[in-house]
Design a protein around this motif. Sequence first.
Motif, PDB file in Angstrom:
ATOM      1  N   GLY A 169       0.815  -1.210   0.000  1.00 43.98           N
ATOM      2  CA  GLY A 169       0.000   0.000   0.000  1.00 43.98           C
ATOM      3  C   GLY A 169       0.843   1.252   0.000  1.00 43.98           C
ATOM      4  O   GLY A 169       0.334   2.352  -0.188  1.00 43.98           O
ATOM      5  N   ASN A 170       2.155   1.100   0.200  1.00 42.13           N
ATOM      6  CA  ASN A 170       3.070   2.241   0.129  1.00 42.13           C
ATOM      7  C   ASN A 170       3.733   2.242  -1.239  1.00 42.13           C
ATOM      8  O   ASN A 170       4.218   1.215  -1.700  1.00 42.13           O
ATOM      9  CB  ASN A 170       4.147   2.144   1.212  1.00 42.13           C
ATOM     10  CG  ASN A 170       3.557   2.277   2.585  1.00 42.13           C
ATOM     11  OD1 ASN A 170       2.725   3.139   2.814  1.00 42.13           O
ATOM     12  ND2 ASN A 170       3.983   1.428   3.509  1.00 42.13           N
ATOM     13  N   LEU A 171       3.748   3.396  -1.865  1.00 43.40           N
ATOM     14  CA  LEU A 171       4.303   3.513  -3.207  1.00 43.40           C
ATOM     15  C   LEU A 171       5.148   4.773  -3.280  1.00 43.40           C
ATOM     16  O   LEU A 171       4.642   5.877  -3.054  1.00 43.40           O
ATOM     17  CB  LEU A 171       3.147   3.590  -4.225  1.00 43.40           C
ATOM     18  CG  LEU A 171       3.492   3.736  -5.690  1.00 43.40           C
ATOM     19  CD1 LEU A 171       4.203   2.490  -6.205  1.00 43.40           C
ATOM     20  CD2 LEU A 171       2.226   3.968  -6.492  1.00 43.40           C
ATOM     21  N   ALA A 231      -4.245  19.947  -9.907  1.00 42.91           N
ATOM     22  CA  ALA A 231      -5.416  19.109 -10.172  1.00 42.91           C
ATOM     23  C   ALA A 231      -6.036  18.626  -8.868  1.00 42.91           C
ATOM     24  O   ALA A 231      -7.265  18.617  -8.720  1.00 42.91           O
ATOM     25  CB  ALA A 231      -5.027  17.923 -11.054  1.00 42.91           C
ATOM     26  N   ALA A 232      -5.205  18.230  -7.920  1.00 43.03           N
ATOM     27  CA  ALA A 232      -5.707  17.765  -6.624  1.00 43.03           C
ATOM     28  C   ALA A 232      -6.448  18.894  -5.904  1.00 43.03           C
ATOM     29  O   ALA A 232      -7.558  18.692  -5.390  1.00 43.03           O
ATOM     30  CB  ALA A 232      -4.553  17.240  -5.774  1.00 43.03           C
ATOM     31  N   ALA A 233      -5.835  20.063  -5.893  1.00 46.17           N
ATOM     32  CA  ALA A 233      -6.454  21.209  -5.210  1.00 46.17           C
ATOM     33  C   ALA A 233      -7.790  21.564  -5.857  1.00 46.17           C
ATOM     34  O   ALA A 233      -8.751  21.903  -5.158  1.00 46.17           O
ATOM     35  CB  ALA A 233      -5.510  22.409  -5.241  1.00 46.17           C
ATOM     36  N   SER A 234      -7.874  21.461  -7.178  1.00 49.44           N
ATOM     37  CA  SER A 234      -9.116  21.820  -7.870  1.00 49.44           C
ATOM     38  C   SER A 234     -10.259  20.869  -7.524  1.00 49.44           C
ATOM     39  O   SER A 234     -11.420  21.207  -7.696  1.00 49.44           O
ATOM     40  CB  SER A 234      -8.894  21.847  -9.386  1.00 49.44           C
ATOM     41  OG  SER A 234      -8.794  20.538  -9.910  1.00 49.44           O
ATOM     42  N   GLN A 235      -9.915  19.662  -7.041  1.00 50.39           N
ATOM     43  CA  GLN A 235     -10.941  18.702  -6.629  1.00 50.39           C
ATOM     44  C   GLN A 235     -11.063  18.608  -5.110  1.00 50.39           C
ATOM     45  O   GLN A 235     -11.780  17.746  -4.591  1.00 50.39           O
ATOM     46  CB  GLN A 235     -10.617  17.316  -7.208  1.00 50.39           C
ATOM     47  CG  GLN A 235     -10.733  17.272  -8.721  1.00 50.39           C
ATOM     48  CD  GLN A 235     -10.504  15.873  -9.266  1.00 50.39           C
ATOM     49  OE1 GLN A 235     -10.245  14.923  -8.545  1.00 50.39           O
ATOM     50  NE2 GLN A 235     -10.603  15.752 -10.581  1.00 50.39           N
ATOM     51  N   GLY A 236     -10.327  19.470  -4.418  1.00 44.25           N
ATOM     52  CA  GLY A 236     -10.394  19.458  -2.964  1.00 44.25           C
ATOM     53  C   GLY A 236      -9.795  18.206  -2.343  1.00 44.25           C
ATOM     54  O   GLY A 236     -10.239  17.752  -1.294  1.00 44.25           O
ATOM     55  N   ASN A 259      -1.846  13.006  -2.430  1.00 45.75           N
ATOM     56  CA  ASN A 259      -1.841  11.555  -2.233  1.00 45.75           C
ATOM     57  C   ASN A 259      -3.163  10.935  -2.685  1.00 45.75           C
ATOM     58  O   ASN A 259      -3.180   9.919  -3.391  1.00 45.75           O
ATOM     59  CB  ASN A 259      -1.586  11.255  -0.756  1.00 45.75           C
ATOM     60  CG  ASN A 259      -0.733  10.035  -0.543  1.00 45.75           C
ATOM     61  OD1 ASN A 259       0.163   9.775  -1.322  1.00 45.75           O
ATOM     62  ND2 ASN A 259      -1.016   9.328   0.521  1.00 45.75           N
ATOM     63  N   GLN A 260      -4.289  11.514  -2.258  1.00 42.67           N
ATOM     64  CA  GLN A 260      -5.600  10.963  -2.616  1.00 42.67           C
ATOM     65  C   GLN A 260      -5.856  11.088  -4.109  1.00 42.67           C
ATOM     66  O   GLN A 260      -6.387  10.185  -4.740  1.00 42.67           O
ATOM     67  CB  GLN A 260      -6.724  11.649  -1.833  1.00 42.67           C
ATOM     68  CG  GLN A 260      -8.080  10.988  -2.045  1.00 42.67           C
ATOM     69  CD  GLN A 260      -8.087   9.534  -1.609  1.00 42.67           C
ATOM     70  OE1 GLN A 260      -7.772   9.230  -0.466  1.00 42.67           O
ATOM     71  NE2 GLN A 260      -8.443   8.641  -2.513  1.00 42.67           N
ATOM     72  N   TRP A 261      -5.465  12.218  -4.692  1.00 45.11           N
ATOM     73  CA  TRP A 261      -5.679  12.422  -6.122  1.00 45.11           C
ATOM     74  C   TRP A 261      -4.900  11.393  -6.934  1.00 45.11           C
ATOM     75  O   TRP A 261      -5.427  10.784  -7.861  1.00 45.11           O
ATOM     76  CB  TRP A 261      -5.274  13.841  -6.527  1.00 45.11           C
ATOM     77  CG  TRP A 261      -5.667  14.164  -7.931  1.00 45.11           C
ATOM     78  CD1 TRP A 261      -6.841  14.706  -8.347  1.00 45.11           C
ATOM     79  CD2 TRP A 261      -4.887  13.942  -9.111  1.00 45.11           C
ATOM     80  NE1 TRP A 261      -6.835  14.831  -9.719  1.00 45.11           N
ATOM     81  CE2 TRP A 261      -5.650  14.360 -10.215  1.00 45.11           C
ATOM     82  CE3 TRP A 261      -3.622  13.418  -9.336  1.00 45.11           C
ATOM     83  CZ2 TRP A 261      -5.188  14.288 -11.508  1.00 45.11           C
ATOM     84  CZ3 TRP A 261      -3.154  13.333 -10.640  1.00 45.11           C
ATOM     85  CH2 TRP A 261      -3.936  13.763 -11.713  1.00 45.11           C
ATOM     86  N   LEU A 296      -4.611   6.593 -10.249  1.00 45.00           N
ATOM     87  CA  LEU A 296      -3.998   5.291 -10.507  1.00 45.00           C
ATOM     88  C   LEU A 296      -5.037   4.176 -10.488  1.00 45.00           C
ATOM     89  O   LEU A 296      -4.989   3.262 -11.319  1.00 45.00           O
ATOM     90  CB  LEU A 296      -2.897   5.008  -9.482  1.00 45.00           C
ATOM     91  CG  LEU A 296      -1.639   5.852  -9.601  1.00 45.00           C
ATOM     92  CD1 LEU A 296      -0.694   5.557  -8.433  1.00 45.00           C
ATOM     93  CD2 LEU A 296      -0.936   5.615 -10.928  1.00 45.00           C
ATOM     94  N   GLU A 297      -5.974   4.260  -9.553  1.00 48.45           N
ATOM     95  CA  GLU A 297      -7.031   3.244  -9.492  1.00 48.45           C
ATOM     96  C   GLU A 297      -7.836   3.221 -10.788  1.00 48.45           C
ATOM     97  O   GLU A 297      -8.121   2.155 -11.340  1.00 48.45           O
ATOM     98  CB  GLU A 297      -7.954   3.501  -8.305  1.00 48.45           C
ATOM     99  CG  GLU A 297      -9.090   2.483  -8.236  1.00 48.45           C
ATOM    100  CD  GLU A 297     -10.080   2.766  -7.125  1.00 48.45           C
ATOM    101  OE1 GLU A 297     -10.891   1.875  -6.842  1.00 48.45           O
ATOM    102  OE2 GLU A 297     -10.060   3.868  -6.549  1.00 48.45           O
TER     103      GLU A 297
END
Length: 119
Positions: A69-71, A86-91, A95-97, A102-103
Motif C-alpha cells: 500500500g506504500n508507493l 489538479a488535486a487542489a481543484s478537486q479538494g 496523495n488521494q488524487w 492510478l485506481e
Amino acid sequence: MRPYKGYSAEIWFEEDDAAFHGLVSGIRDTVHFQGRTPEELTEAFHDSVDDYLAFCAEQGKDPDKPYSGNLALRTTPEIHQMVGGAAASQGKSVNQWISDALEEVARKQLASGATRIRH
C-alpha cells in the motif's frame, strides 16, 4: 492475465519448450507455473497460488502479500505542480488524487485482460 486472490504474474514465452511460463510477482517467495495455452496458463496460475497459500498454512507461515500500500513515486517538478493543481481543484490531497487516478487507470487496464508477454 487478471489477478487471482490478490496475486499477479509476470508471463513470458520460452521457445525451447514451446510453453508460456509465469512467476507470481511482488512477493519474495518463488512461485512458478507454466502452460502451453492461455487456458492452461491461467489454470496453472490459479493452482500455483492455491498451492502456495495451502503450503504457507501448513507451515504456519503468513504468505507474502504482493503489495503493502506504500508507493514511492518520482516525477518531474512540472508534473508535480500539475498534480498539485489538479488535486487542489478537486479538494483532494495530492496523495488521494494520485491514488484515485492510478485506481481508475489500473481498473481499465486490468478489465482489458491484456498481459504483456516477454520473449
